[in-house]
Design a protein around this motif. Structure first.
Motif, PDB file in Angstrom:
ATOM      1  N   GLU A 175       0.862  -1.177   0.000  1.00  0.00           N
ATOM      2  CA  GLU A 175       0.000   0.000   0.000  1.00  0.00           C
ATOM      3  C   GLU A 175       0.899   1.228   0.000  1.00  0.00           C
ATOM      4  O   GLU A 175       1.845   1.314   0.799  1.00  0.00           O
ATOM      5  N   ARG A 177       0.726   5.536   0.005  1.00  0.00           N
ATOM      6  CA  ARG A 177      -0.089   6.733   0.195  1.00  0.00           C
ATOM      7  C   ARG A 177       0.742   7.967  -0.172  1.00  0.00           C
ATOM      8  O   ARG A 177       1.853   8.134   0.352  1.00  0.00           O
ATOM      9  N   ARG A 239      -4.180   7.017  -2.644  1.00  0.00           N
ATOM     10  CA  ARG A 239      -3.800   5.781  -1.968  1.00  0.00           C
ATOM     11  C   ARG A 239      -3.932   4.669  -2.996  1.00  0.00           C
ATOM     12  O   ARG A 239      -4.986   4.504  -3.619  1.00  0.00           O
TER      13      ARG A 239
END
Length: 329
Positions: A175, A177, A239
């Motif tokens: 992930e 961001r 994101r």
């Protein structure tokens, strides 16, 4: 030379079971079967659980694959036929390797008001398709690889952070961001296919803008050990989930929750599930402690034609579409 970004747009499908929830699916699609060995990508939420009922997926089987659960909001309780009971929360990963066969259930917890995340599958290569099933849970550290960027690596390695969860082929899952307008050069193995799935905001990947729920895919580079994939967030930030892996060249048959190498292998897995009654002596085992309305999800009927295999570079056949709508997480 300009880098080509293939854009796969999502379609809404029900996640199988009596209380189906709607998800946005980009893999598999008519455009693409895989990104590396990643063979399935569902993106859901943010959903108001009071309105939607949340996630309640009764016990169901898997074989020949691994499932990866990653949340942005909410909690999901996992139970499986190994006796595992584990809750996955935002910033944590559950990886369940089905191998020769496992069954599990997934239910959002009573404390969950908003449910938001991704459900991902990985196809196992033939050499490890029948490994003993296992379950792993990991909380990856939060990294700051550049100004305005934070990230967590839940599968594989990136920025000298390596996830301990075991995979059967070279993979990457992270992930990332980015604050508004932030740019990042994502250094990845040159041999990997790379997918960028946008959760929120927008991001430009190698010059191509992607918006929420779209998946942008880059083929492997022609040479070198690593390459940089340029990401730039839009005015609202972004994101994204980054998926990568070496191209999966084997042919498989993927139907419902089963992966095999032939129609007959998948049909046998379906029969094994349908002929069982949840007895722990069965090939998929039994899930203890699930308290939903039904004891288990029955497998849908096979289509009236033989399922054709798909390869790592091939597009899904029309018959493979039969597998998608009823799939369970």
């Amino acid at each position: 030379m300009a880098v080509r970004v293939e854009v796969v747009r999502p379609r809404e499908v029900p996640l199988g079971g009596p209380r189906a929830m709607t998800v946005r699916r980009t893999l598999p699609s008519r455009e693409r079967s895989f990104v590396g060995a990643w063979c399935f990508a569902d993106h859901y939420g943010p959903d108001d659980v009071a309105a939607t009922g949340g996630m309640d997926v009764a016990p169901h089987p898997h074989c020949g694959l691994a499932t990866v659960s990653w949340l942005f909001a909410g909690e999901v309780e996992h139970r499986d036929s190994l006796g595992t009971v584990a809750t996955v929360r935002p910033g944590e990963v559950n990886l369940m390797t089905a191998g020769r066969g496992i069954s599990h259930s997934e239910v959002s917890t009573s404390s969950t008001s908003v449910l938001h995340g991704v459900q991902l599958w990985v196809v196992l290569p033939a050499a490890s398709a029948a490994v003993e099933p296992r379950f792993e849970h990991h909380v990856p550290p939060v990294l700051e690889p550049a100004d305005g960027v934070s990230a967590q690596v839940f599968v594989g390695s990136l920025w000298e952070s390596e996830s301990p969860v075991r995979v059967e082929s070279p993979l990457l899952g992270a992930e990332v961001r980015l604050r508004p307008g932030t740019s990042l050069a994502l250094q990845v193995p040159a041999t990997f296919e790379i997918g960028v799935l946008v959760d929120t905001g927008s991001v430009t990947v190698a010059g191509r803008e992607l918006v929420a729920a779209e998946l942008g895919v880059l083929d492997p580079a022609g040479s070198g050990a690593t390459r940089d994939v340029a990401l730039t967030a839009g005015e609202d930030g972004a994101r994204v989930v980054v998926l990568g892996g070496e191209p999966f060249g084997e042919e498989i048959v993927m139907w419902w929750n089963f992966v095999g190498r032939s129609h007959d292998e998948v049909a046998a897995a379906r029969e094994a599930w349908e002929s069982g009654d949840g007895d722990v002596a069965g090939p998929f085992g039994a899930v203890e402690g699930y308290e939903g309305d039904v004891a288990r999800i029955p497998a849908p009927p096979l289509p009236g034609v033989r399922l054709r295999p798909r390869g790592g570079r091939a597009r899904p056949s029309d018959h493979q579409a039969e597998a998608e709508a009823p799939a369970c997480s």
